[in-house]
Write an enzyme that holds these catalytic residues in place. Structure first.
Site, PDB file in Angstrom:
ATOM      1  N   GLU A 192       0.849  -1.187   0.000  1.00 22.48           N
ATOM      2  CA  GLU A 192       0.000   0.000   0.000  1.00 22.48           C
ATOM      3  C   GLU A 192       0.891   1.247   0.000  1.00 22.48           C
ATOM      4  O   GLU A 192       1.943   1.254   0.646  1.00 22.48           O
ATOM      5  CB  GLU A 192      -0.853  -0.009   1.279  1.00 22.48           C
ATOM      6  CG  GLU A 192      -1.832   1.142   1.406  1.00 22.48           C
ATOM      7  CD  GLU A 192      -2.578   1.112   2.746  1.00 22.48           C
ATOM      8  OE1 GLU A 192      -2.050   0.547   3.728  1.00 22.48           O
ATOM      9  OE2 GLU A 192      -3.689   1.662   2.805  1.00 22.48           O
ATOM     10  N   LYS A 223     -10.297   0.873  -1.094  1.00 23.99           N
ATOM     11  CA  LYS A 223     -10.206   0.582   0.350  1.00 23.99           C
ATOM     12  C   LYS A 223     -11.397   1.167   1.097  1.00 23.99           C
ATOM     13  O   LYS A 223     -11.765   2.319   0.886  1.00 23.99           O
ATOM     14  CB  LYS A 223      -8.904   1.178   0.895  1.00 23.99           C
ATOM     15  CG  LYS A 223      -8.639   0.857   2.364  1.00 23.99           C
ATOM     16  CD  LYS A 223      -7.320   1.493   2.814  1.00 23.99           C
ATOM     17  CE  LYS A 223      -6.970   1.171   4.246  1.00 23.99           C
ATOM     18  NZ  LYS A 223      -5.743   1.884   4.679  1.00 23.99           N
ATOM     19  N   CYS A 248      -4.782  -3.371   4.027  1.00 28.33           N
ATOM     20  CA  CYS A 248      -4.329  -2.960   5.367  1.00 28.33           C
ATOM     21  C   CYS A 248      -5.382  -3.108   6.459  1.00 28.33           C
ATOM     22  O   CYS A 248      -5.746  -4.209   6.837  1.00 28.33           O
ATOM     23  CB  CYS A 248      -3.804  -1.528   5.291  1.00 28.33           C
ATOM     24  SG  CYS A 248      -2.720  -1.087   6.672  1.00 28.33           S
TER      25      CYS A 248
END
Ligand SMILES: *[C@@H]1O[C@H](CO)[C@@H](O)[C@H](O)[C@H]1NC(C)=O
Ligand SMILES: *[C@@H]1O[C@H](CO)[C@@H](O)[C@H](O)[C@H]1NC(C)=O
Ligand SMILES: *[C@@H]1O[C@H](CO)[C@@H](O)[C@H](O)[C@H]1NC(C)=O
Ligand SMILES: *[C@@H]1O[C@H](CO)[C@@H](O)[C@H](O)[C@H]1NC(C)=O
Ligand SMILES: *[C@@H]1O[C@H](CO)[C@@H](O)[C@H](O)[C@H]1NC(C)=O
Ligand SMILES: *[C@@H]1O[C@H](CO)[C@@H](O)[C@H](O)[C@H]1NC(C)=O
Ligand SMILES: *[C@@H]1O[C@H](CO)[C@@H](O)[C@H](O)[C@H]1NC(C)=O
Length: 520
Positions: free
Chosen positions: A80, A179, A211
């Site tokens: 990321e 995300k 994440c």
């Protein structure tokens, strides 16, 4: 040709086509990247300067991708924020963003670079996948124009998303994911709808998220439970937090708890405690990397099973609370005391003897530990801890944790604080808890932040036990439970259309097969 032999041929043909080129195992690669950050984070640069920086980072990723392809890796995951870092405002990130189309448009940027306007980053990534004949996952920024009359539309007229893209071996865009669970990222917007993104290959079905998403039910758990993915790809910029949430510790535990492969690429930036990448199979970590000493990136690769899940019959027999609710609790300790891990108030009790049976409870959660140390080190103190409740300052995610951990010093007020070294080894340990959730992730972290592959297992009745002889020096042994339905903002995705479609297709195939059997 009779109907039955025709059906037989159809069935056989179907079986053959389903298995052509299918691989039982494949080589996966992840790259921990020491990202080159912008010089001045607070100013807005030109698009050309933004591209210059992103190309410097891609130059490094390119070497990793080439190397991975030389090792016959089928797929590589990069981290990321790997092209530009993380410290931005909405304005300063803007020159780094490209409009990323829906994969349904069937686009190979490398072949058709001008089809969607200015997209040099997507073009280069696509060419890297194509030229090296490898699937590439990268994390870049997406911008989507919106109607400024719409009250939700940001003032610059664009939604801005933290986005994963995947290119296949032809360079075609096959997946795009925005995300959902942002973590202190003012530069990006939360997508209006949560996305469940998967893609199929000859080496299994893949799901992607990013994440912080891994701490939540959606999309993470739904991809595994309802979409039956084999492997999750996780780009991350993960700051390690001891004792329970270092990257390698939590990610390896999640792979084991969920029964899937997890390929994690973290940023390498030691001043922010960002390091820790790995390739994790359900039974054990295959390879991992944790390095707080150097400033270097690192390529990892390993062979993994294309379909690592145990059969469904097996997994339903796992019951995290079976043992703990069945036994007569060990005498509850008189010397229980309160303490903290980060902001969470635990109940602790000391492992006062070199061996023993302990129970510590907090509300409905009781944690049981049986243990025997190899040798009791004089300057080291361990406690057993229990926590059930909404976690952290935000008090949004519901945790249930049973943990045995080394205290920072022999003063019990330091239990739960970060500590990185230990020397006490255990001849045996067995940890269990009366969990209210079926989502429990078994963690074992050794001195100097090492994992302990092959040296512990979880039994179907929910006990986390050592195996293959005495343990290494232990920092923590934990059962980390997530009770998603008690989150303060829980919402479920429900059964999606594609899951229904999938069920229908499987049922049809079964009907064909059954019919065939009956007729023959
Ligand atoms: C891919 O290969 C082509 C021709 O073989 C070359 O022109 C191009 O620069 C390569 N691109 C990348 C990103 O490697
Ligand atoms: C992957 O294959 C399954 C059936 O084998 C299908 O249901 C699913 O829609 C496919 N997924 C994608 C993204 O094509
Ligand atoms: C990194 O970890 C150490 C030890 O756990 C902690 O003291 C420090 O505050 C962390 N640094 C950052 C930037 O979070
Ligand atoms: C797990 O085991 C306990 C104790 O045997 C039982 O009460 C509980 O219903 C089981 N849970 C599940 C989900 O099967
Ligand atoms: C255990 O935790 C509960 C709930 O947080 C708390 O009320 C209780 O005082 C704790 N027990 C001890 C001995 O600290
Ligand atoms: C712990 O309990 C087990 C049986 O439940 C017993 O065999 C063992 O001796 C106990 N250990 C200690 C140190 O009390
Ligand atoms: C343990 O630490 C606490 C808080 O730092 C301190 O007040 C106490 O005196 C210490 N106890 C011992 C025995 O050193």
């Amino acid at each position: 040709m009779t109907t039955s032999s025709f059906l037989t041929s159809v069935a056989i043909f179907t079986l053959i086509t389903l298995h052509v080129g299918a691989l039982d195992t494949f080589i996966a690669a992840v790259y921990e990247h020491a990202v080159i950050l912008p010089n001045k984070m607070e100013i807005t640069v030109s698009q050309d300067d933004a591209l210059l920086l992103m190309n410097k980072n891609i130059d490094i990723l390119e070497r990793a991708i080439k190397q991975a392809a030389e090792q016959n890796a089928r797929i590589i995951v990069t981290p990321e924020d790997a092209l530009y870092g993380w410290e931005f405002t909405r304005e300063t990130i803007f020159p780094y963003l490209e409009d990323i189309p829906d994969p349904q448009v069937n686009w190979i940027p490398c072949k058709d670079p001008h089809r969607f306007g200015r997209t040099p980053v997507q073009t280069r990534l696509s060419c890297l996948a194509k030229n090296n004949s490898i699937y590439v996952l990268a994390n870049i920024g997406d911008k989507k124009p919106c109607d400024s009359h719409d009250s939700a539309c940001p003032s610059n007229g664009y939604y801005q998303y933290n986005t994963n893209v995947v290119y296949d071996t032809e360079g075609k865009l096959v997946a795009r994911y925005h995300k959902y669970h942002l973590y202190h990222e003012p530069q990006f917007d939360v997508p209006e709808k949560l996305e469940l993104v998967t893609f199929n290959t000859t080496f299994g079905r893949f799901g992607i998220f990013t994440c912080f998403d891994i701490l939540f039910h959606d999309p993470a758990v739904t991809l595994v439970k309802d979409f039956h993915v084999d492997t999750i790809l996780l780009p991350t910029a993960w700051m390690n937090v001891l004792p329970l949430l270092t990257a390698i510790e939590f990610h390896s535990a999640w792979a084991m708890g969920m029964g899937v492969n997890l390929l994690v690429a973290n940023i390498h930036h030691i001043r922010k405690n960002m390091t820790g990448s790995g390739i994790y199979a359900p039974s054990s970590p295959k390879v991992y990397h944790y390095d707080m000493e150097t400033e270097l990136g690192k390529l990892l690769f390993s062979e993994v099973d294309s379909h690592p899940r145990v059969s469904p019959a097996d997994s339903t027999t796992m019951n995290w609370s079976a043992y703990a609710t069945a036994i007569k609790p060990f005498p509850v300790q008189k010397n229980t005391f309160g303490g903290f891990i980060s902001q969470d108030g635990f109940n602790f009790t000391e492992l006062a003897e070199y061996a023993g049976n302990l129970t510590v409870c907090q509300k409905e959660l009781c944690c049981h530990l049986s243990y025997k140390m190899l040798k009791q080190e004089e300057n080291e103190v361990y406690v057993l801890g229990a926590f059930t409740g909404l976690h952290g300052r935000r008090r949004r995610e519901y945790w249930q944790v049973c943990t045995m951990l080394k205290c920072k010093t022999t003063n019990l007020t330091t239990c739960g604080r970060p500590v990185e070294t230990a020397s006490t080894r255990f001849e045996m340990f067995s940890l269990s808890g009366t969990f209210g959730t079926e989502y429990v992730f078994p963690e074992v972290l050794l001195t100097k932040i090492h994992l302990s592959p092959g040296k512990f297992e979880v039994i179907k009745d929910g006990r986390l036990v050592n195996k293959n002889g005495p343990s290494g020096p232990i920092l923590t042994v934990s059962l980390f439970g997530r009770w998603y339905t008690k989150d303060s903002f829980y919402k479920s995705c429900g059964t999606s259309n594609s899951a229904v479609t999938y069920l229908l297709i499987s049922t049809l195939l079964m009907v064909v097969t059954l019919q065939n059997v009956v007729m023959v």
